[in-house]
Scaffold this active site. Structure first.
Site, mmCIF file in Angstrom:
data_model
loop_
_atom_site.group_PDB
_atom_site.id
_atom_site.type_symbol
_atom_site.label_atom_id
_atom_site.label_comp_id
_atom_site.label_asym_id
_atom_site.label_seq_id
_atom_site.Cartn_x
_atom_site.Cartn_y
_atom_site.Cartn_z
ATOM 1 N N CYS A 119 0.808 -1.219 0.000
ATOM 2 C CA CYS A 119 0.000 0.000 0.000
ATOM 3 C C CYS A 119 0.847 1.278 0.000
ATOM 4 C CB CYS A 119 -0.940 0.005 1.203
ATOM 5 S SG CYS A 119 -2.083 -1.393 1.227
ATOM 6 N N HIS A 261 -3.394 7.208 1.988
ATOM 7 C CA HIS A 261 -3.792 5.890 1.509
ATOM 8 C C HIS A 261 -5.196 5.598 2.013
ATOM 9 C CE1 HIS A 261 -4.048 1.667 0.819
ATOM 10 N NE2 HIS A 261 -3.874 1.337 2.089
ATOM 11 N N ASN A 291 -10.083 -0.443 -0.334
ATOM 12 C CA ASN A 291 -8.626 -0.354 -0.301
ATOM 13 C C ASN A 291 -8.065 -1.015 -1.556
ATOM 14 O OD1 ASN A 291 -5.876 -0.665 0.134
ATOM 15 N ND2 ASN A 291 -6.088 -1.323 2.264
#
Length: 338
Positions: A119, A261, A291
């Protein structure tokens, strides 16, 4: 900790692009697969839906579309690129998907390689690209963040399957003697805590010859300790952002946008509250996509550029964080097309 120690030349962000799968799966639909509900997911994560790559789509296709859209915004031809960095933890080919992306978009003069930092990957790739540009070794670079986590989710684990989706996002960057759009950065990793979020190899073995055996290729589904990941994020992200703001002598109230993020809306809210950043300055599209790992930051960036929220000259504090464990922060300025 890796940080910017000095500057030579500068870099400019000239274009952005993104692409998502056609199929959106709502929380209610997911409740047909596992015991969950829209209210349960929204209240804990802020997610309402996620996109999943279908049988007639691929991560390579999404990466190519995002790249082409970024190039089109900048007004660049693909053959003007010197380098392509593909930030992904879920490549179509374990030997590397960036060269296939290079061929797909016709970037015949560009070198290409993958970068894996989960990520945090997009932010790590942007920082890496900047070093090539600042040194004068290269003039134009494409950075793509793309992941297909739907490949590796256990869709029967209601604790984790509700979180993830697929997408690709991209930016194009060029060297500049006039200004520097990457105004500071900090990068960190801690492999000692990596087991709280991992996608480990399968340990299955098979006979080879005699008493020798070999490990079969393959990976287990994503394994995550959600509570520990949440504690990591709400502790480390504000800390690294604060360190970056102090180092660059930047006041939080001077920022135009906070772009984190997109993992959990509660994390975004906690970081914004820590710096007294109003909600209207916090960029979030988590509700629609979930996500998407390395794609979340460039996907959100591209949406905000195209709808006019992010304008040339705007300053953005960004942070990527996740598996590894890895995390980082960058202070960006958006220039847009020349």
């Amino acid at each position: 900790m890796v940080e910017q120690l000095h500057r030579t030349g500068g870099v400019m962000f000239r274009g952005s692009g993104s692409a998502t799968p056609q199929r959106s799966i709502s929380n209610t639909e997911l409740g047909q697969r596992v015991e969950t509900s829209d209210d349960w997911i929204r209240s804990r994560t802020g997610i309402a839906a996620r996109r999943v790559i279908g049988a007639d789509e691929s991560l390579g296709e999404l990466s190519g579309l995002a790249a082409e859209r970024a190039l089109a915004m900048a007004g660049w031809s693909a053959d003007s690129l010197d380098l392509i960095l593909l930030a992904t933890s879920t490549p179509d080919d374990l030997f590397g998907s960036a060269p296939r992306l290079q061929a797909r978009i016709g970037a015949v003069n560009a070198a290409a390689f993958d970068l894996t930092a989960a990520c945090s990957g997009f932010l790590f790739a942007v920082v890496t690209a900047a070093q090539y540009l600042r040194s004068g070794a290269m003039q134009r670079i494409l950075v793509v963040g793309a992941d297909q986590l739907s490949r590796w989710v256990d869709w029967d684990d209601r604790r984790s399957c509700v979180l993830f989706g697929d997408a690709a996002g991209a930016v194009v960057m060029e060297a500049s003697d006039e200004q520097d759009d990457l105004q500071g950065f900090l990068l960190r990793s801690d492999g000692g805590r990596g087991a709280v979020l991992q996608l480990p190899q399968s340990s299955e073995r098979a006979p080879l010859v005699g008493d020798a055996s070999h490990q079969r290729g393959g990976f287990e589904p994503i394994q995550m300790n959600g509570q520990e990941v949440y504690k990591f994020a709400v502790r480390e992200v504000p800390a690294i952002l604060e360190a970056l703001l102090q180092k660059t002598e930047t006041q939080a109230d001077s920022l135009d946008w906070l772009l984190l993020h997109q993992a959990n809306q509660r994390i975004l809210d906690a970081v914004a509250e820590r710096f007294s950043i109003p909600n209207e300055k916090v960029l979030s599209n988590l509700a629609h996509y979930g996500n998407t790992s390395a794609a979340t930051i460039p996907l959100m960036l591209d949406e905000a550029v195209r709808d006019g929220r992010i304008e040339p000259g705007h300053r953005i504090a960004s942070s990527g964080f996740g598996a590894g464990l890895s995390w980082g922060a960058a202070l960006l300025r958006w220039s847009g097309p020349a």
